[in-house]
Design an enzyme around this catalytic site. Sequence first.
Site, PDB file in Angstrom:
ATOM      1  N   LYS A  49     -14.938 -88.975  16.159  1.00  0.00           N
ATOM      2  CA  LYS A  49     -14.057 -90.131  16.392  1.00  0.00           C
ATOM      3  C   LYS A  49     -12.980 -90.321  15.326  1.00  0.00           C
ATOM      4  O   LYS A  49     -11.894 -90.803  15.608  1.00  0.00           O
ATOM      5  CB  LYS A  49     -14.892 -91.401  16.505  1.00  0.00           C
ATOM      6  CG  LYS A  49     -15.696 -91.408  17.772  1.00  0.00           C
ATOM      7  CD  LYS A  49     -16.528 -92.627  17.926  1.00  0.00           C
ATOM      8  CE  LYS A  49     -17.461 -92.385  19.087  1.00  0.00           C
ATOM      9  NZ  LYS A  49     -18.274 -93.516  19.418  1.00  0.00           N
TER      10      LYS A  49
ATOM     11  N   ASP B  75     -15.196 -98.886  22.031  1.00  0.00           N
ATOM     12  CA  ASP B  75     -16.582 -99.114  21.580  1.00  0.00           C
ATOM     13  C   ASP B  75     -16.774-100.548  21.082  1.00  0.00           C
ATOM     14  O   ASP B  75     -17.823-101.153  21.316  1.00  0.00           O
ATOM     15  CB  ASP B  75     -16.927 -98.186  20.405  1.00  0.00           C
ATOM     16  CG  ASP B  75     -17.178 -96.757  20.850  1.00  0.00           C
ATOM     17  OD1 ASP B  75     -17.588 -96.557  22.017  1.00  0.00           O
ATOM     18  OD2 ASP B  75     -16.974 -95.838  20.037  1.00  0.00           O
TER      19      ASP B  75
ATOM     20  N   ALA C  81     -22.424 -95.536   8.694  1.00  0.00           N
ATOM     21  CA  ALA C  81     -21.049 -95.846   8.283  1.00  0.00           C
ATOM     22  C   ALA C  81     -20.041 -94.915   8.954  1.00  0.00           C
ATOM     23  O   ALA C  81     -18.982 -94.621   8.403  1.00  0.00           O
ATOM     24  CB  ALA C  81     -20.944 -95.746   6.760  1.00  0.00           C
ATOM     25  N   GLY C  82     -20.364 -94.440  10.150  1.00  0.00           N
ATOM     26  CA  GLY C  82     -19.457 -93.559  10.894  1.00  0.00           C
ATOM     27  C   GLY C  82     -18.473 -94.359  11.738  1.00  0.00           C
ATOM     28  O   GLY C  82     -18.274 -95.570  11.521  1.00  0.00           O
ATOM     29  N   GLY C  83     -17.873 -93.689  12.707  1.00  0.00           N
ATOM     30  CA  GLY C  83     -16.869 -94.317  13.561  1.00  0.00           C
ATOM     31  C   GLY C  83     -17.417 -95.516  14.322  1.00  0.00           C
ATOM     32  O   GLY C  83     -16.725 -96.547  14.468  1.00  0.00           O
TER      33      GLY C  83
ATOM     34  N   GLY D 259     -28.413 -98.826  23.620  1.00  0.00           N
ATOM     35  CA  GLY D 259     -26.959 -98.756  23.747  1.00  0.00           C
ATOM     36  C   GLY D 259     -26.417 -98.677  25.163  1.00  0.00           C
ATOM     37  O   GLY D 259     -25.209 -98.465  25.337  1.00  0.00           O
TER      38      GLY D 259
HETATM   39  P1  NDP Z   1     -20.832 -90.379  12.945  1.00  0.00           P
HETATM   40  O1  NDP Z   1     -21.169 -88.938  12.886  1.00  0.00           O
HETATM   41  O2  NDP Z   1     -19.424 -90.802  12.716  1.00  0.00           O
HETATM   42  O3  NDP Z   1     -21.769 -91.169  11.893  1.00  0.00           O
HETATM   43  C1  NDP Z   1     -23.130 -90.936  11.830  1.00  0.00           C
HETATM   44  C2  NDP Z   1     -23.764 -91.830  10.753  1.00  0.00           C
HETATM   45  O4  NDP Z   1     -25.178 -91.614  10.846  1.00  0.00           O
HETATM   46  C3  NDP Z   1     -23.363 -91.524   9.317  1.00  0.00           C
HETATM   47  O5  NDP Z   1     -23.200 -92.743   8.644  1.00  0.00           O
HETATM   48  C4  NDP Z   1     -24.552 -90.727   8.761  1.00  0.00           C
HETATM   49  O6  NDP Z   1     -24.764 -90.912   7.379  1.00  0.00           O
HETATM   50  C5  NDP Z   1     -25.693 -91.361   9.531  1.00  0.00           C
HETATM   51  N1  NDP Z   1     -26.855 -90.508   9.707  1.00  0.00           N
HETATM   52  C6  NDP Z   1     -26.942 -89.355  10.405  1.00  0.00           C
HETATM   53  N2  NDP Z   1     -28.206 -88.879  10.384  1.00  0.00           N
HETATM   54  C7  NDP Z   1     -28.934 -89.771   9.670  1.00  0.00           C
HETATM   55  C8  NDP Z   1     -30.313 -89.845   9.285  1.00  0.00           C
HETATM   56  N3  NDP Z   1     -31.191 -88.897   9.648  1.00  0.00           N
HETATM   57  N4  NDP Z   1     -30.727 -90.902   8.539  1.00  0.00           N
HETATM   58  C9  NDP Z   1     -29.840 -91.854   8.190  1.00  0.00           C
HETATM   59  N5  NDP Z   1     -28.529 -91.850   8.495  1.00  0.00           N
HETATM   60  C10 NDP Z   1     -28.082 -90.812   9.229  1.00  0.00           C
HETATM   61  O7  NDP Z   1     -21.363 -90.888  14.340  1.00  0.00           O
HETATM   62  P2  NDP Z   1     -20.776 -92.030  15.302  1.00  0.00           P
HETATM   63  O8  NDP Z   1     -20.569 -93.284  14.523  1.00  0.00           O
HETATM   64  O9  NDP Z   1     -19.641 -91.491  16.085  1.00  0.00           O
HETATM   65  O10 NDP Z   1     -22.000 -92.201  16.344  1.00  0.00           O
HETATM   66  C11 NDP Z   1     -23.259 -92.638  15.882  1.00  0.00           C
HETATM   67  C12 NDP Z   1     -24.216 -92.867  17.073  1.00  0.00           C
HETATM   68  O11 NDP Z   1     -23.694 -93.824  17.972  1.00  0.00           O
HETATM   69  C13 NDP Z   1     -24.501 -91.631  17.915  1.00  0.00           C
HETATM   70  O12 NDP Z   1     -25.891 -91.592  18.130  1.00  0.00           O
HETATM   71  C14 NDP Z   1     -23.753 -91.904  19.214  1.00  0.00           C
HETATM   72  O13 NDP Z   1     -24.349 -91.233  20.292  1.00  0.00           O
HETATM   73  C15 NDP Z   1     -23.895 -93.393  19.312  1.00  0.00           C
HETATM   74  N6  NDP Z   1     -22.884 -94.092  20.133  1.00  0.00           N
HETATM   75  C16 NDP Z   1     -23.252 -94.832  21.218  1.00  0.00           C
HETATM   76  C17 NDP Z   1     -22.310 -95.531  21.956  1.00  0.00           C
HETATM   77  C18 NDP Z   1     -22.714 -96.331  23.136  1.00  0.00           C
HETATM   78  O14 NDP Z   1     -21.838 -96.694  23.917  1.00  0.00           O
HETATM   79  N7  NDP Z   1     -23.952 -96.684  23.305  1.00  0.00           N
HETATM   80  C19 NDP Z   1     -20.878 -95.490  21.645  1.00  0.00           C
HETATM   81  C20 NDP Z   1     -20.608 -94.742  20.461  1.00  0.00           C
HETATM   82  C21 NDP Z   1     -21.573 -94.047  19.760  1.00  0.00           C
HETATM   83  P3  NDP Z   1     -23.987 -89.998   6.244  1.00  0.00           P
HETATM   84  O15 NDP Z   1     -22.639 -90.631   6.061  1.00  0.00           O
HETATM   85  O16 NDP Z   1     -24.877 -90.122   5.048  1.00  0.00           O
HETATM   86  O17 NDP Z   1     -23.919 -88.601   6.795  1.00  0.00           O
END
Ligand code: NDP
Length: 263
Positions: free
Chosen positions: A63, A99, A121-123, A228
């Site tokens: 994203k 979103d 802290a992702g998108g 979600g």
């Molecule tokens: P990103 O890749 O941008 O961010 C992922 C985040 O998850 C990061 O902050 C990362 O931490 C953290 N993370 C990953 N693995 C672990 C773990 N094992 N333990 C702790 N923290 C972890 O992802 P998005 O923000 O784009 O998406 C995140 C989720 O949201 C996905 O599962 C996606 O499918 C879901 N989603 C659902 C939607 C819906 O409509 N229901 C819409 C949008 C997304 P670090 O920075 O340390 O790597």
Amino acid sequence: MKLFSIFGNPVSHSISPKMHNQVIRDFNLKACYIRTCIQDPKTLMQTFHQLKLDGANVTVPHKEVALAQCDKLDSFAQMLGAVNTLVKKNNTIIGYNTDAPGFYKAITSFGKIKNALILGAGGTARAIAMVLRENNIQVTLLNRSAKRLEFFIVNGFEAYDWQNFQASSYDLIINTTSAGLSDEKLPLEQNLLANLMKNAHFAFDVIYNKQTPFLKLAQQNALTCKDGSDMLLHQGILAFNLFFDNRFNLAEIERSMQKVFLL
Ligand code: NDP
């Protein structure tokens, strides 16, 4: 014939193709929605052009990358720094974020919320943090590592990594991490998360169609829980309308798209 796609990695779990194709069928439109796994994020926009798409949705983990590759940005997407919907208009690719409004619509059933803890802290976390703050809900961020916290700190949010976290009590705890998506991990150390849940009322996991370890723990702690699915539905409705120039009625799109969740 219009062509749309979901972009992500992994992307096999996504039900966006089913949701959009359901409405395309019900509305008798000449269009199709496919799924595309983007392994190298640098090729995202190139793939959009190669496939001759009219629009796309972007999911984990692209994203933020998608935002950088758009020709133009909707002001809300620009503020969030994350894009989940791409629309081609007059040969220009415009980036939007549906979103955030999709999430907010999904939590209206919880009632009054004063403060929230966002895990991740992702998108998706960016979108949720901004929309909660716009609606006067106090937001705290907690992420596994520090590097993605800068956006939140610059934007005035209280934001911690696992090392410097100072716990407080929160009405709502939201899992926006991908922990639990294709594994059985919790997004935070179990004892700490269970303690936070003891003082909370609501839990929301952005992962859909799955009883994640996060939601299982929340249920054991008697929280009101939501996965979600509703967020996915509402972001999809808004994206669909952007793909078709806002020509349709949102309630009609919802009636059609919702069928996918009842199957
Ligand atoms: P990103 O890749 O941008 O961010 C992922 C985040 O998850 C990061 O902050 C990362 O931490 C953290 N993370 C990953 N693995 C672990 C773990 N094992 N333990 C702790 N923290 C972890 O992802 P998005 O923000 O784009 O998406 C995140 C989720 O949201 C996905 O599962 C996606 O499918 C879901 N989603 C659902 C939607 C819906 O409509 N229901 C819409 C949008 C997304 P670090 O920075 O340390 O790597």
